[in-house]
Write a protein that holds these residues in place. Structure first.
Motif, PDB file in Angstrom:
ATOM      1  N   LYS A 285       5.927  57.515  29.718  1.00  0.00           N
ATOM      2  CA  LYS A 285       5.596  58.660  28.894  1.00  0.00           C
ATOM      3  C   LYS A 285       6.837  59.551  28.792  1.00  0.00           C
ATOM      4  CE  LYS A 285       0.699  58.840  30.201  1.00  0.00           C
ATOM      5  NZ  LYS A 285      -0.346  59.644  30.867  1.00  0.00           N
ATOM      6  N   PHE A 286       7.034  60.148  27.625  1.00  0.00           N
ATOM      7  CA  PHE A 286       8.184  61.035  27.463  1.00  0.00           C
ATOM      8  C   PHE A 286       8.145  62.175  28.477  1.00  0.00           C
ATOM      9  CE2 PHE A 286       8.754  58.937  23.373  1.00  0.00           C
ATOM     10  CZ  PHE A 286      10.139  58.942  23.231  1.00  0.00           C
ATOM     11  N   GLN A 287       6.949  62.693  28.777  1.00  0.00           N
ATOM     12  CA  GLN A 287       6.860  63.792  29.736  1.00  0.00           C
ATOM     13  C   GLN A 287       7.380  63.368  31.102  1.00  0.00           C
ATOM     14  OE1 GLN A 287       2.458  64.017  29.435  1.00  0.00           O
ATOM     15  NE2 GLN A 287       2.456  63.902  31.680  1.00  0.00           N
ATOM     16  N   ASP A 288       7.152  62.102  31.485  1.00  0.00           N
ATOM     17  CA  ASP A 288       7.635  61.636  32.782  1.00  0.00           C
ATOM     18  C   ASP A 288       9.138  61.413  32.769  1.00  0.00           C
ATOM     19  OD1 ASP A 288       5.078  61.742  33.781  1.00  0.00           O
ATOM     20  OD2 ASP A 288       4.679  59.601  33.510  1.00  0.00           O
ATOM     21  N   VAL A 289       9.669  61.006  31.624  1.00  0.00           N
ATOM     22  CA  VAL A 289      11.132  60.896  31.495  1.00  0.00           C
ATOM     23  C   VAL A 289      11.756  62.269  31.720  1.00  0.00           C
ATOM     24  CG1 VAL A 289      13.050  60.370  29.947  1.00  0.00           C
ATOM     25  CG2 VAL A 289      11.008  58.910  29.950  1.00  0.00           C
ATOM     26  N   LEU A 383      10.342  70.914  24.449  1.00  0.00           N
ATOM     27  CA  LEU A 383       9.098  71.030  23.689  1.00  0.00           C
ATOM     28  C   LEU A 383       8.337  69.709  23.719  1.00  0.00           C
ATOM     29  CD1 LEU A 383      10.227  73.166  20.629  1.00  0.00           C
ATOM     30  CD2 LEU A 383       9.718  73.847  22.966  1.00  0.00           C
ATOM     31  N   ASP A 384       7.432  69.626  24.667  1.00  0.00           N
ATOM     32  CA  ASP A 384       6.565  68.458  24.797  1.00  0.00           C
ATOM     33  C   ASP A 384       5.521  68.483  23.684  1.00  0.00           C
ATOM     34  OD1 ASP A 384       5.132  66.310  25.777  1.00  0.00           O
ATOM     35  OD2 ASP A 384       5.071  67.054  27.825  1.00  0.00           O
ATOM     36  N   ARG A 385       4.914  67.327  23.416  1.00  0.00           N
ATOM     37  CA  ARG A 385       3.855  67.213  22.405  1.00  0.00           C
ATOM     38  C   ARG A 385       4.330  67.676  21.028  1.00  0.00           C
ATOM     39  NH1 ARG A 385       2.314  66.096  27.683  1.00  0.00           N
ATOM     40  NH2 ARG A 385       0.075  65.831  27.873  1.00  0.00           N
ATOM     41  N   ALA A 386       5.577  67.411  20.679  1.00  0.00           N
ATOM     42  CA  ALA A 386       6.060  67.708  19.334  1.00  0.00           C
ATOM     43  C   ALA A 386       5.549  66.640  18.372  1.00  0.00           C
ATOM     44  CB  ALA A 386       7.586  67.765  19.304  1.00  0.00           C
ATOM     45  N   HIS A 396      -3.435  71.902  17.906  1.00  0.00           N
ATOM     46  CA  HIS A 396      -2.510  71.379  18.908  1.00  0.00           C
ATOM     47  C   HIS A 396      -1.358  70.541  18.362  1.00  0.00           C
ATOM     48  CE1 HIS A 396      -5.455  72.836  21.721  1.00  0.00           C
ATOM     49  NE2 HIS A 396      -4.787  72.377  22.750  1.00  0.00           N
ATOM     50  N   HIS A 397      -1.413  70.143  17.091  1.00  0.00           N
ATOM     51  CA  HIS A 397      -0.291  69.384  16.547  1.00  0.00           C
ATOM     52  C   HIS A 397       0.991  70.214  16.633  1.00  0.00           C
ATOM     53  CE1 HIS A 397      -2.879  66.241  15.224  1.00  0.00           C
ATOM     54  NE2 HIS A 397      -3.467  66.935  14.281  1.00  0.00           N
ATOM     55  N   GLY A 398       2.068  69.569  17.105  1.00  0.00           N
ATOM     56  CA  GLY A 398       3.343  70.268  17.224  1.00  0.00           C
ATOM     57  C   GLY A 398       4.231  70.006  16.022  1.00  0.00           C
ATOM     58  N   TYR A 441      10.122  66.393  21.844  1.00  0.00           N
ATOM     59  CA  TYR A 441       9.777  64.985  22.029  1.00  0.00           C
ATOM     60  C   TYR A 441       8.267  64.832  21.977  1.00  0.00           C
ATOM     61  CZ  TYR A 441       9.706  66.882  26.817  1.00  0.00           C
ATOM     62  OH  TYR A 441       9.490  67.655  27.930  1.00  0.00           O
ATOM     63  N   PRO A 442       7.784  63.624  21.626  1.00  0.00           N
ATOM     64  CA  PRO A 442       6.367  63.444  21.327  1.00  0.00           C
ATOM     65  C   PRO A 442       5.491  63.277  22.548  1.00  0.00           C
ATOM     66  CG  PRO A 442       7.530  61.391  20.976  1.00  0.00           C
ATOM     67  CD  PRO A 442       8.575  62.415  21.330  1.00  0.00           C
ATOM     68  N   ARG A 443       4.203  63.368  22.300  1.00  0.00           N
ATOM     69  CA  ARG A 443       3.210  63.016  23.299  1.00  0.00           C
ATOM     70  C   ARG A 443       3.165  61.492  23.427  1.00  0.00           C
ATOM     71  NH1 ARG A 443      -3.335  63.834  22.644  1.00  0.00           N
ATOM     72  NH2 ARG A 443      -3.904  63.368  24.803  1.00  0.00           N
ATOM     73  N   GLY A 444       2.931  61.008  24.629  1.00  0.00           N
ATOM     74  CA  GLY A 444       2.722  59.577  24.797  1.00  0.00           C
ATOM     75  C   GLY A 444       3.958  58.825  25.223  1.00  0.00           C
ATOM     76  N   ARG A 445       3.919  57.523  25.011  1.00  0.00           N
ATOM     77  CA  ARG A 445       4.929  56.627  25.558  1.00  0.00           C
ATOM     78  C   ARG A 445       6.066  56.368  24.577  1.00  0.00           C
ATOM     79  NH1 ARG A 445       3.305  54.708  30.277  1.00  0.00           N
ATOM     80  NH2 ARG A 445       1.089  54.955  30.753  1.00  0.00           N
ATOM     81  N   GLY A 446       7.220  56.041  25.179  1.00  0.00           N
ATOM     82  CA  GLY A 446       8.366  55.639  24.392  1.00  0.00           C
ATOM     83  C   GLY A 446       8.335  54.154  24.106  1.00  0.00           C
ATOM     84  N   GLU A 447       9.521  53.534  24.152  1.00  0.00           N
ATOM     85  CA  GLU A 447       9.584  52.105  23.817  1.00  0.00           C
ATOM     86  C   GLU A 447      10.486  51.307  24.747  1.00  0.00           C
ATOM     87  OE1 GLU A 447      11.280  51.596  19.964  1.00  0.00           O
ATOM     88  OE2 GLU A 447      12.978  52.927  20.349  1.00  0.00           O
TER      89      GLU A 447
END
Length: 588
Positions: A285-289, A383-386, A396-398, A441-447
């Protein structure tokens, strides 16, 4: 055989036909109904379970919707929705074309005020109460607010004003000692002392604001709630009822782990066991990165500070709070304070990472301009959840941050294309930029599974050519560029398209833009922010400034509030998914 009560209740008028001694049974049925649906459909669980009795009591005692009931944030409003005409469609909660996960005025007359962000209920209900006075209407006005939300500045502004009015306002403090994460701060300690009977002057704080204070009372005792609400109906002026509840009440595991069961995903409705997904092989997840990289940097740089307004788990700042508790701060639901606190620390040479969800930074816009950018302080906003965030919907949409930040002088704006770029910009920012920077950066996982690569410094303001083509240049900003790359594999004319990654919206890589406008007939920009004022707008402004004549097509979020749904449903609606791109590119 026991007759089920909930099946006969569509609206509060049906509820009021029940005898008081039937209400505990209804509470159990309502709790079971919420668990049955949320265990399968997902959503916010713990908050709504905690106020089942309070919800029933309010609609039983007050003549809603004529009496106006405002829920703060709305995480706890599921029972309210089920009892106010939406039981049969509750299974569509937070789904595309379904009902909203939050109270919403256009959805029901019982939803008197649209919410999703915290601490608005007291001001809104007071506004309604004053309006009723002016119109000489005999109505009750009730604001239900949690102990985490009431610590926010706006809630105190509302209390401060209400205390000098004679408005018919009832503020109910739903005190469960937790928001999404555990509540923090001196007010939380005060409320704990009140509950434990350790403060001999327990009522002074609220009474000093000229409220009629009562409580604390057990928020799961329906008979006590109804008795007190009936009494308060007869009391004039501003009133304050302190109610003690347990978040997750009625589901043992939700009571035991209130953070995890705030929104647990799918779970077993009998045991409460969460259905875990196999995640070991997935990208992070981007937040964990962010969270893990910050700890890595903080180990090398003792000036690094982490700050979040009430989202340590959601932002993954929790990693730093566990490792360096003296250098990481949860300041509660107080975005304005978080930003100016960061600014104050930055004046003293600290390297401050202020992590706020994109949609919540809106709440501190003046502080970003006045306290940070105007003084050119090098605060690092993360800025998380962008971008589009999915089922939480329009509140809640960023999607506005690119537009509302781009116009601020001194502000650097960066959107990483992947996890490695996020790591590298965090590393670069802490080296010293002499300007504030917003990293979205977005909510959720990267790649990228193998994302913990050696850190590298990023050159500020530079774009990158990812793919060379002959006719059309596609310019993307951030993680949405992945959709562009994926679309090339599905079209026959991929050789026509170049793909440029523009991670910096400010400063723009003007040297690269001159090359692009000089070498391509057409340009397409794509972003997961608003079309108006965002990345595409910056390219259109560049075109106008230098009098280029190329065609520029701007893709992004249209000029409307986007409702709830999965990302896989919302991106096609906004025409920024792979299939939409394939359709657009195939016309060239």
């Amino acid at each position: 055989m026991v007759e089920y009560l909930l099946q006969h209740i569509e609206f509060p008028s049906d509820l009021r036909k029940l005898k008081v001694n039937q209400l505990p049974q209804l509470a159990q049925e309502l709790r079971d109904f919420i668990i049955d649906i949320v265990s399968v459909k997902e959503g916010h669980l713990g908050a709504s379970l905690g106020v089942v009795e309070l919800t029933i009591a309010l609609h039983y005692v007050f003549n809603t919707p004529n009496d106006l009931l405002v829920w703060d944030v709305g995480h706890q409003a599921y029972g309210h929705k089920i009892l106010t005409g939406r039981k049969s469609v509750f299974h569509t909660n937070r789904q595309w074309n379904g009902i909203s996960g939050f109270p919403k005025r256009s959805e029901s007359d019982y939803d008197t005020f649209g919410v999703g962000h915290s601490s608005t209920s007291i001001s809104a209900a007071l506004g309604m109460a004053i309006a009723s006075q002016l119109k000489e209407e005999d109505k009750h006005h009730i604001a239900v607010i949690g102990d985490a939300s009431i610590a926010s500045g706006m809630a105190f502004e509302g209390l401060n004003h209400a205390g000098v009015t004679d408005a018919n306002l009832l503020v109910i403090l739903n005190d469960n000692a937790i928001g999404i994460d555990p509540s923090v701060g001196a007010l939380k300690n005060y409320l704990t002392a009140v509950k434990e009977g350790k403060n001999p002057k327990v009522n002074n704080m609220i009474k000093s604001l000229n409220f009629d204070y009562s409580g604390p009372i057990d928020g799961h005792d329906l008979f006590a709630l109804i008795s007190e609400l009936e009494r308060l109906k007869k009391v004039k002026g501003p009133k304050f009822l302190h109610v003690i509840t347990t978040k997750g009440k009625g589901l043992q595991k939700a009571e035991e782990d209130q953070v995890k069961y705030h929104a647990p995903g799918k779970f077993d409705k009998i045991t409460g066991e969460i259905h875990l997904k196999e995640e070991s092989h997935l990208p992070p997840k981007f937040q964990d990165v962010f969270g893990l990289t910050l700890v890595e940097l903080a180990e090398q740089n003792e000036k690094i500070i982490g700050i979040t307004p009430a989202m340590p788990t959601g932002s993954s700042l929790k990693f730093m709070m566990d490792t360096f508790p003296e250098r990481a701060f949860d300041v509660g639901i107080a975005e304005q304070h978080a930003v100016t606190l960061s600014a104050g620390m930055a004046t003293q040479g600290m390297v401050v990472f202020c992590n706020i969800y994109s949609t919540f930074l809106q709440r501190a816009y003046d502080q970003v301009i006045h306290d940070v950018a105007l003084q050119n302080l090098p605060v690092i906003f993360c800025l998380d959840r962008a971008g589009l965030v999915g089922e939480d919907g329009a509140t809640h949409h960023g999607v506005f941050d690119l537009a509302y930040l781009r116009c601020i002088p001194n502000m650097i704006i960066f959107s990483p294309r992947n996890e490695i770029e996020l790591r590298n910009i965090l590393y670069t920012a802490q080296l010293g930029l002499n300007h504030p920077i917003s990293i979205r950066y977005p909510r959720g996982r990267g790649e990228i599974v193998d994302w913990q690569q050696p850190l590298q410094k990023i050159e500020i303001g530079k774009a990158t050519l990812l793919k060379k083509g002959s006719k059309v240049a596609i310019l993307s900003n951030g993680f949405i560029g992945r959709n562009v790359t994926l679309s090339f594999a599905e079209i026959d004319n991929a050789e026509l398209f170049s793909h440029y990654d523009f991670p910096f919206i400010k400063p723009l890589d003007e040297e690269m833009l001159h090359q692009i406008f000089s070498n391509y007939e057409s340009l397409i920009t794509i972003e997961d922010g608003t079309i108006i004022g965002g990345f595409g707008s910056s390219i259109a402004e560049f075109k106008s400034k230098y009098n280029y004549k190329n065609d520029v097509q701007i893709l992004g979020i249209p000029d409307q509030f986007i409702e709830q749904g999965t990302i896989e449903e919302l991106q096609p609606y906004c025409e920024i998914n792979v299939k939409s791109l394939v359709s657009i590119l195939s016309t060239y």
